[in-house]
Design an enzyme around this catalytic site. Structure first.
Site, PDB file in Angstrom:
ATOM      1  NE  ARG A 151      16.745  17.570  60.400  1.00  0.00           N
ATOM      2  CZ  ARG A 151      17.933  17.053  60.720  1.00  0.00           C
ATOM      3  NH1 ARG A 151      18.515  17.374  61.859  1.00  0.00           N
ATOM      4  NH2 ARG A 151      18.536  16.216  59.909  1.00  0.00           N
ATOM      5  CD  GLU A 196      12.550  50.003  64.254  1.00  0.00           C
ATOM      6  OE1 GLU A 196      13.718  49.792  64.629  1.00  0.00           O
ATOM      7  OE2 GLU A 196      12.226  50.188  63.066  1.00  0.00           O
ATOM      8  N   PRO A 208      17.223  38.969  67.343  1.00  0.00           N
ATOM      9  CG  PRO A 208      17.592  40.849  66.012  1.00  0.00           C
ATOM     10  CD  PRO A 208      16.509  40.017  66.616  1.00  0.00           C
TER      11      PRO A 208
HETATM   12  N1  SAH Z   1      15.508  46.295  66.156  1.00  0.00           N
HETATM   13  C1  SAH Z   1      15.834  44.919  66.347  1.00  0.00           C
HETATM   14  C2  SAH Z   1      15.477  44.072  65.128  1.00  0.00           C
HETATM   15  C3  SAH Z   1      14.001  43.883  64.927  1.00  0.00           C
HETATM   16  S1  SAH Z   1      13.682  42.827  63.592  1.00  0.00           S
HETATM   17  C4  SAH Z   1      17.320  44.796  66.590  1.00  0.00           C
HETATM   18  O1  SAH Z   1      18.074  45.500  65.948  1.00  0.00           O
HETATM   19  O2  SAH Z   1      17.741  43.936  67.393  1.00  0.00           O
HETATM   20  C5  SAH Z   1      12.005  42.386  63.869  1.00  0.00           C
HETATM   21  C6  SAH Z   1      11.755  41.036  64.490  1.00  0.00           C
HETATM   22  O3  SAH Z   1      12.256  40.011  63.661  1.00  0.00           O
HETATM   23  C7  SAH Z   1      12.397  40.801  65.836  1.00  0.00           C
HETATM   24  O4  SAH Z   1      11.602  41.288  66.870  1.00  0.00           O
HETATM   25  C8  SAH Z   1      12.526  39.288  65.883  1.00  0.00           C
HETATM   26  O5  SAH Z   1      11.341  38.668  66.357  1.00  0.00           O
HETATM   27  C9  SAH Z   1      12.701  38.925  64.422  1.00  0.00           C
HETATM   28  N2  SAH Z   1      14.110  38.660  64.079  1.00  0.00           N
HETATM   29  C10 SAH Z   1      14.881  39.387  63.258  1.00  0.00           C
HETATM   30  N3  SAH Z   1      16.112  38.881  63.132  1.00  0.00           N
HETATM   31  C11 SAH Z   1      16.134  37.768  63.889  1.00  0.00           C
HETATM   32  C12 SAH Z   1      17.136  36.799  64.179  1.00  0.00           C
HETATM   33  N4  SAH Z   1      18.360  36.873  63.664  1.00  0.00           N
HETATM   34  N5  SAH Z   1      16.808  35.780  65.009  1.00  0.00           N
HETATM   35  C13 SAH Z   1      15.572  35.700  65.563  1.00  0.00           C
HETATM   36  N6  SAH Z   1      14.593  36.599  65.321  1.00  0.00           N
HETATM   37  C14 SAH Z   1      14.859  37.620  64.504  1.00  0.00           C
END
Ligand code: SAH
Length: 201
Positions: free
Chosen positions: A131, A93, A66
């Site tokens: 795509r 996490e 994210p």
């Molecule tokens: N602690 C992190 C969130 C971890 S979520 C933070 O707050 O930034 C766990 C995993 O889900 C991440 O390592 C990522 O690979 C994936 N993930 C979660 N949300 C995502 C998003 N919006 N875009 C891409 N990958 C995401």
């Protein structure tokens, strides 16, 4: 579509299990965070080892997070021209920061929300990218006129019946006048974009 792309030999998709590169007896891929706090953090060693095996010439390695660059149609177009992509999916996490700092070419977020893991993000990314590979969609023109490809939202689409509950298909679309239809579509796309996504104009 992803299945068809693979059957046509236009894309090869492979999911690999990070545990295959974990060396300890429990095949650990995550551990407790340094500094304390809740949850687990994905370890760097299995990821580094996996990349050592999977990376080839021209490979681009992306970390789904994210905190990455927010994914959009332009990025999808750019990545659709790459020959080999590896997408790293985090869990818990997230992933040891040294992966982002030293092992990846780009960090990609699919939007401002948090998923439980990166697999869904990787699938969304993959679908949007594959795509766009020439030959994957039946009608190449259909991707070119989609929302964002033109810089605008797409125009509305209608199909039979002509009249449902008194809700009629716009007359111009039944006219057979291609210039008028084109003009109407362009106008509606502009109106929609101005209303909903003025930031695109
Ligand atoms: N602690 C992190 C969130 C971890 S979520 C933070 O707050 O930034 C766990 C995993 O889900 C991440 O390592 C990522 O690979 C994936 N993930 C979660 N949300 C995502 C998003 N919006 N875009 C891409 N990958 C995401």
């Amino acid at each position: 579509m992803l299945k068809r792309a693979q059957e046509k030999g236009l894309a090869i998709l492979e999911a690999v299990d990070l545990r295959s590169w974990a060396v300890d007896t429990h095949r650990t891929t995550a551990d407790a965070p340094y500094g304390g706090g809740p949850g687990m953090v994905m370890k760097i060693e299995p990821i580094a080892r996996a990349l050592g095996t999977l990376r080839g010439e021209g490979t681009r390695v992306l970390l789904m997070t994210p905190q990455g660059r927010r994914f959009n149609q332009r990025m999808a177009e750019t990545y659709s021209r790459e020959s080999h992509l590896i997408l790293i999916c985090g869990h818990y996490e997230g992933v040891d920061q040294r992966v982002a700092d030293h092992l990846v070419d780009d960090e990609v977020s699919i939007g401002d929300y948090v998923l439980t893991n990166g697999a869904l993000a990787a699938l969304v990314f993959t679908d949007a990218v594959v795509r766009l590979i020439p030959g994957v969609l039946g009608d190449a023109a259909s991707a070119a006129q989609d929302s964002f490809s033109t810089g605008l939202l797409d125009h509305p689409h209608y199909t039979r019946p002509e009249n449902f509950n008194g809700w009629r298909v716009p007359e111009v679309l039944l006219s057979g006048n291609h210039a008028a239809i084109e003009a109407w579509r362009r106008k509606r796309a502009l109106e929609l974009t101005r209303q909903r996504r003025p930031d695109l104009i």
